[in-house]
Write an enzyme that holds these catalytic residues in place. Sequence first.
Site, PDB file in Angstrom:
ATOM      1  N   HIS A   1     -33.527  25.364   2.874  1.00  0.00           N
ATOM      2  CA  HIS A   1     -33.348  23.922   2.741  1.00  0.00           C
ATOM      3  C   HIS A   1     -33.968  23.251   3.956  1.00  0.00           C
ATOM      4  O   HIS A   1     -34.059  23.845   5.040  1.00  0.00           O
ATOM      5  CB  HIS A   1     -31.840  23.643   2.685  1.00  0.00           C
ATOM      6  CG  HIS A   1     -31.457  22.245   2.339  1.00  0.00           C
ATOM      7  ND1 HIS A   1     -31.477  21.227   3.268  1.00  0.00           N
ATOM      8  CD2 HIS A   1     -31.002  21.685   1.185  1.00  0.00           C
ATOM      9  CE1 HIS A   1     -31.051  20.111   2.698  1.00  0.00           C
ATOM     10  NE2 HIS A   1     -30.763  20.354   1.429  1.00  0.00           N
TER      11      HIS A   1
ATOM     12  N   ASP B   1     -26.741  29.917   6.786  1.00  0.00           N
ATOM     13  CA  ASP B   1     -26.506  28.667   6.066  1.00  0.00           C
ATOM     14  C   ASP B   1     -25.685  29.035   4.835  1.00  0.00           C
ATOM     15  O   ASP B   1     -26.198  29.578   3.859  1.00  0.00           O
ATOM     16  CB  ASP B   1     -27.851  28.041   5.675  1.00  0.00           C
ATOM     17  CG  ASP B   1     -27.703  26.824   4.768  1.00  0.00           C
ATOM     18  OD1 ASP B   1     -26.560  26.504   4.364  1.00  0.00           O
ATOM     19  OD2 ASP B   1     -28.735  26.211   4.445  1.00  0.00           O
TER      20      ASP B   1
ATOM     21  N   GLN C   1     -24.217  27.007   0.053  1.00  0.00           N
ATOM     22  CA  GLN C   1     -24.042  27.392  -1.345  1.00  0.00           C
ATOM     23  C   GLN C   1     -23.163  28.624  -1.503  1.00  0.00           C
ATOM     24  O   GLN C   1     -22.413  28.734  -2.470  1.00  0.00           O
ATOM     25  CB  GLN C   1     -25.409  27.665  -1.988  1.00  0.00           C
ATOM     26  CG  GLN C   1     -26.322  26.459  -2.040  1.00  0.00           C
ATOM     27  CD  GLN C   1     -25.755  25.321  -2.867  1.00  0.00           C
ATOM     28  OE1 GLN C   1     -25.083  25.530  -3.880  1.00  0.00           O
ATOM     29  NE2 GLN C   1     -26.010  24.097  -2.443  1.00  0.00           N
TER      30      GLN C   1
ATOM     31  N   LYS D   1     -19.003  20.960  -1.122  1.00  0.00           N
ATOM     32  CA  LYS D   1     -19.487  21.943  -2.089  1.00  0.00           C
ATOM     33  C   LYS D   1     -18.407  22.965  -2.438  1.00  0.00           C
ATOM     34  O   LYS D   1     -18.648  23.898  -3.192  1.00  0.00           O
ATOM     35  CB  LYS D   1     -20.745  22.630  -1.542  1.00  0.00           C
ATOM     36  CG  LYS D   1     -21.910  21.663  -1.320  1.00  0.00           C
ATOM     37  CD  LYS D   1     -23.133  22.373  -0.790  1.00  0.00           C
ATOM     38  CE  LYS D   1     -24.210  21.384  -0.352  1.00  0.00           C
ATOM     39  NZ  LYS D   1     -24.810  20.648  -1.463  1.00  0.00           N
TER      40      LYS D   1
ATOM     41  N   CYS E   1     -34.787  19.430  -1.704  1.00  0.00           N
ATOM     42  CA  CYS E   1     -34.942  19.549  -0.243  1.00  0.00           C
ATOM     43  C   CYS E   1     -35.465  20.927   0.150  1.00  0.00           C
ATOM     44  O   CYS E   1     -35.078  21.487   1.182  1.00  0.00           O
ATOM     45  CB  CYS E   1     -33.634  19.243   0.489  1.00  0.00           C
ATOM     46  SG  CYS E   1     -33.125  17.528   0.349  1.00  0.00           S
TER      47      CYS E   1
END
Length: 407
Positions: free
Chosen positions: A123, A200, A203, A226, A364
Amino acid sequence: MSLNIEQIRGLFPVLHQEVHGKPLIYFDNAATTQKPQAVLDALTNYYKLDNSNIHRGAHALADRATRYYEETRESVRDFIGAGESAEIIFTKGTTESINLVAQTFGRRFIGKDDEIIISTLEHHSNIVPWQMLCEEKGAILRVIPINDAGEILFDEFEKLISPKTKLVSIVHASNALGTINPVKKIIDAAHKVGAKVLLDGAQSTSHLMIDVRELDCDFLAFSAHKIYGPTGLGVLYGRREILESMPPFLGGGEMIKEVTFEKTTYNDIPFKFEAGTPNIADVIAFKASLDFVNSLGKAEIKRHEDALLAYSEELTRDIKGFIPVGTAQDKVSVLSFNINGMHPFDVGQMLDANGIAVRTGHHCTQPLMKRFGIEGTVRASFSVYNTKYEVEKLAEGIAKIARFKNK
């Protein structure tokens, strides 16, 4: 134990509405998940009953607010398997968490000709901060390539890593394709050359079981919104010894022990990185989100989401003009695709006309889209409250659009 999806859906007020005269089908969960009533109640109850600043007050409201705030920190610690709650820092989101590491760890420990490794799947929030740091410090950014299925080429990663590597910052699960990266292997390889690793988890944290001590990562960044939680709230996990070696990110109240005009003494972690009045209400409400996930069980949630993904792939496989993008063997519940001869935005609008909410564009991840030679994709992402019936309606909508364009 199988989940009662209709009962779960009843906990989410937003799902029970019509869009353009059609029942809402919400498949934009990778962008943000919807919020159960318990989260909404926790948010409003803070303002109704407990509204006060935290840590510094001597009255009952301040005491309650502080207690609830720190209970969330402990819940987050447990949720990701951190060793202690002091390793949990609240931020505005994954983006700010990554920038915090870039501006503190990066500025202190990364210098000229040092190397940072990311992947093609990243991202923008895990690309731009490192580009900025490299430009400032004269460091070098290396990128792990991927294959046509959207999987990183681990052999190429092994060629990139060297004693010059100071940091590997990599996405755990791709927001655009759903690919799950082999992060344990990446972490082990990075540590062999003395590099630190930032994951990261924007998700992955809502879909996968995560234990930061078992993974042995140095940093983990993710966002509350999220994981059925409020927007504007993120988490940065960092190992105590690394956090203590990093300078503060912002200066102001709360992040200090003592201030004089001659010198400031900084507070202990995590408060050293939480300057100013924080996002108190949303932090408190986030505990209700984590309680919701824990009540269902992550393994059960993943099993349901994986089944929806497999069903969507089965129903769309033979649609003429349907082009899947990202076919990794190991994925979270993301179906990314294009329809031959159509712009993703047009497909998204046509699905929206039938009440089906999907995301369109480059997500993104412009360098990733460039790798595939496309402008973007249509992305349907599934969550625990989605149903097989909704997946069938999505497949029907895709088939109808594809027939219209490819007849």
